[in-house]
Design a protein around this motif. Structure first.
Motif, PDB file in Angstrom:
ATOM      1  N   UNK A 137       0.842  -1.201   0.000  1.00 45.70           N
ATOM      2  CA  UNK A 137       0.000   0.000   0.000  1.00 45.70           C
ATOM      3  C   UNK A 137       0.876   1.250   0.000  1.00 45.70           C
ATOM      4  N   UNK A 138       0.406   2.311  -0.643  1.00 50.02           N
ATOM      5  CA  UNK A 138       1.150   3.569  -0.659  1.00 50.02           C
ATOM      6  C   UNK A 138       1.145   4.237   0.708  1.00 50.02           C
ATOM      7  N   UNK A 139       0.008   4.123   1.402  1.00 50.12           N
ATOM      8  CA  UNK A 139      -0.120   4.775   2.701  1.00 50.12           C
ATOM      9  C   UNK A 139      -0.395   3.687   3.737  1.00 50.12           C
ATOM     10  N   UNK A 140      -1.472   3.846   4.465  1.00 56.37           N
ATOM     11  CA  UNK A 140      -1.848   2.813   5.421  1.00 56.37           C
ATOM     12  C   UNK A 140      -2.456   1.627   4.680  1.00 56.37           C
ATOM     13  N   UNK A 141      -2.297   0.453   5.246  1.00 53.82           N
ATOM     14  CA  UNK A 141      -2.861  -0.745   4.628  1.00 53.82           C
ATOM     15  C   UNK A 141      -4.379  -0.634   4.581  1.00 53.82           C
ATOM     16  N   UNK A 142      -5.022  -1.128   3.523  1.00 54.46           N
ATOM     17  CA  UNK A 142      -6.486  -1.047   3.431  1.00 54.46           C
ATOM     18  C   UNK A 142      -7.145  -1.918   4.484  1.00 54.46           C
ATOM     19  N   UNK A 143      -8.355  -1.560   4.840  1.00 52.89           N
ATOM     20  CA  UNK A 143      -9.149  -2.392   5.742  1.00 52.89           C
ATOM     21  C   UNK A 143      -9.730  -3.552   4.951  1.00 52.89           C
ATOM     22  N   UNK A 144     -10.202  -4.560   5.668  1.00 56.11           N
ATOM     23  CA  UNK A 144     -10.802  -5.705   4.989  1.00 56.11           C
ATOM     24  C   UNK A 144     -12.084  -5.289   4.267  1.00 56.11           C
ATOM     25  N   UNK A 145     -12.832  -4.347   4.841  1.00 52.15           N
ATOM     26  CA  UNK A 145     -14.060  -3.888   4.183  1.00 52.15           C
ATOM     27  C   UNK A 145     -13.733  -3.159   2.883  1.00 52.15           C
ATOM     28  N   UNK A 146     -12.670  -2.383   2.877  1.00 49.56           N
ATOM     29  CA  UNK A 146     -12.255  -1.744   1.627  1.00 49.56           C
ATOM     30  C   UNK A 146     -11.853  -2.790   0.590  1.00 49.56           C
ATOM     31  N   UNK A 147     -11.164  -3.837   1.035  1.00 49.28           N
ATOM     32  CA  UNK A 147     -10.763  -4.892   0.113  1.00 49.28           C
ATOM     33  C   UNK A 147     -11.975  -5.631  -0.450  1.00 49.28           C
ATOM     34  N   UNK A 148     -12.979  -5.868   0.387  1.00 50.62           N
ATOM     35  CA  UNK A 148     -14.209  -6.508  -0.100  1.00 50.62           C
ATOM     36  C   UNK A 148     -14.910  -5.622  -1.121  1.00 50.62           C
ATOM     37  N   UNK A 149     -14.888  -4.321  -0.888  1.00 47.73           N
ATOM     38  CA  UNK A 149     -15.501  -3.380  -1.831  1.00 47.73           C
ATOM     39  C   UNK A 149     -14.770  -3.402  -3.165  1.00 47.73           C
ATOM     40  N   UNK A 150     -13.426  -3.458  -3.110  1.00 47.97           N
ATOM     41  CA  UNK A 150     -12.644  -3.531  -4.344  1.00 47.97           C
ATOM     42  C   UNK A 150     -12.879  -4.834  -5.072  1.00 47.97           C
ATOM     43  N   UNK A 151     -13.251  -5.869  -4.347  1.00 49.32           N
ATOM     44  CA  UNK A 151     -13.550  -7.163  -4.968  1.00 49.32           C
ATOM     45  C   UNK A 151     -14.898  -7.152  -5.667  1.00 49.32           C
ATOM     46  N   UNK A 152     -15.890  -6.460  -5.102  1.00 44.67           N
ATOM     47  CA  UNK A 152     -17.264  -6.557  -5.602  1.00 44.67           C
ATOM     48  C   UNK A 152     -17.649  -5.477  -6.596  1.00 44.67           C
ATOM     49  N   UNK A 153     -17.367  -4.234  -6.285  1.00 40.76           N
ATOM     50  CA  UNK A 153     -17.949  -3.122  -7.044  1.00 40.76           C
ATOM     51  C   UNK A 153     -17.491  -3.073  -8.507  1.00 40.76           C
ATOM     52  N   UNK A 154     -16.196  -3.287  -8.837  1.00 40.46           N
ATOM     53  CA  UNK A 154     -15.824  -3.245 -10.262  1.00 40.46           C
ATOM     54  C   UNK A 154     -16.614  -4.222 -11.133  1.00 40.46           C
ATOM     55  N   UNK A 155     -17.054  -5.333 -10.553  1.00 42.65           N
ATOM     56  CA  UNK A 155     -17.798  -6.334 -11.326  1.00 42.65           C
ATOM     57  C   UNK A 155     -19.222  -5.900 -11.640  1.00 42.65           C
TER      58      UNK A 155
END
Length: 251
Positions: A137-155
């Motif tokens: 990560x460039x800054x702080x590590x992402x939260x698990x909820x952010x990672x789940x969002x990155x998994x679902x929303x682009x689809x």
């Protein structure tokens, strides 16, 4: 005399103030519109207010609809027999009985998959992206909820693809085609091949699949704030699990 219970509260000492309200996540409709119009802005908003459950629910609903419409018209024999005949471990006498079982259970099992797979995939992919974010990560590590969002929303861009599958299943003969082979959105729809691996690879080159990979890369950069190397790694993992494994195991 007691204080007026409805009077405005006094200003807190030492210049303190009420905490700013937490940002609201974009609505489901805003997410759908955003992936088509302003994905970068959408992912920046979702970083502040993650939201993934509405997207997963929509995948389940669409999967159920595709399974029901396609399942009413598909020729199971035409779909399954060629693959069964290529399998050296299945005798000619077993093929008919296997096809009869598939005719009975294909739609019920398909409905179970339609409901379960979106949740399982989102959790699995989200966990992978969260792990990548822990180190890249460039800054702080992402939260698990952010990672789940990155998994679902682009689809969400794939909702249009699912709608096309339903429409094509209604308007044209299905025969032995699987749902992804009904729409003219992939190279495989126009280019014939003999090798199952090549066929799978050609159908993996689908407009909506490629768009999902591109949108996911943007989500890794702007939602998870991964370094370029992290976004490339996460995108590679996505392509490998969505297309690479299918090609490797195609028979």
């Amino acid at each position: 005399m007691a204080e007026n219970p409805y009077s405005a509260p006094e200003a807190p000492l030492y210049g303190g103030g009420a905490a700013a309200p937490a940002p609201k996540p974009p609505s489901f409709l805003e997410q759908v519109m955003g992936v088509f119009t302003e994905p970068t802005a959408l992912f920046q908003k979702l970083r502040q207010a993650p939201s993934w459950i509405p997207a997963v629910i929509s995948f389940c609903v669409l999967g159920i609809l595709v399974t029901l419409v396609w399942g009413m018209k598909v020729d199971v024999d035409a779909m399954a027999r060629p693959a069964l005949e290529r399998n050296p471990n299945i005798s000619a006498g077993q093929i008919d009985s296997i096809i009869e079982v598939q005719k009975k259970f294909m739609v019920p099992i398909g409905l179970v998959f339609a409901v379960a797979v979106p949740w399982l995939w989102t959790l699995f992919a989200g966990f992978l992206y969260w792990l990548v974010g822990r180190g890249l990560a460039e800054e702080t590590a992402p939260t698990f909820e952010q990672a789940l969002t990155a998994s679902a929303v682009p689809s969400l861009i794939g909702l249009l693809h699912g709608g096309l599958m339903v429409l094509m299943a209604i308007l044209r003969p299905v025969g032995g085609l699987t749902p992804e082979k009904l729409t003219p959105t992939s190279v495989g729809y126009f280019v014939a091949a003999e090798s199952p691996k090549v066929v799978t690879a050609l159908f993996a080159l689908d407009i909506f699949g490629i768009a999902t990979w591109v949108l996911s890369f943007l989500a890794f950069r702007h939602l998870l704030r991964l370094k370029l190397s992290g976004a490339v790694l996460a995108t590679f993992l996505l392509v490998f699990f969505q297309a690479g494994l299918k090609i490797l195991f195609a028979k």
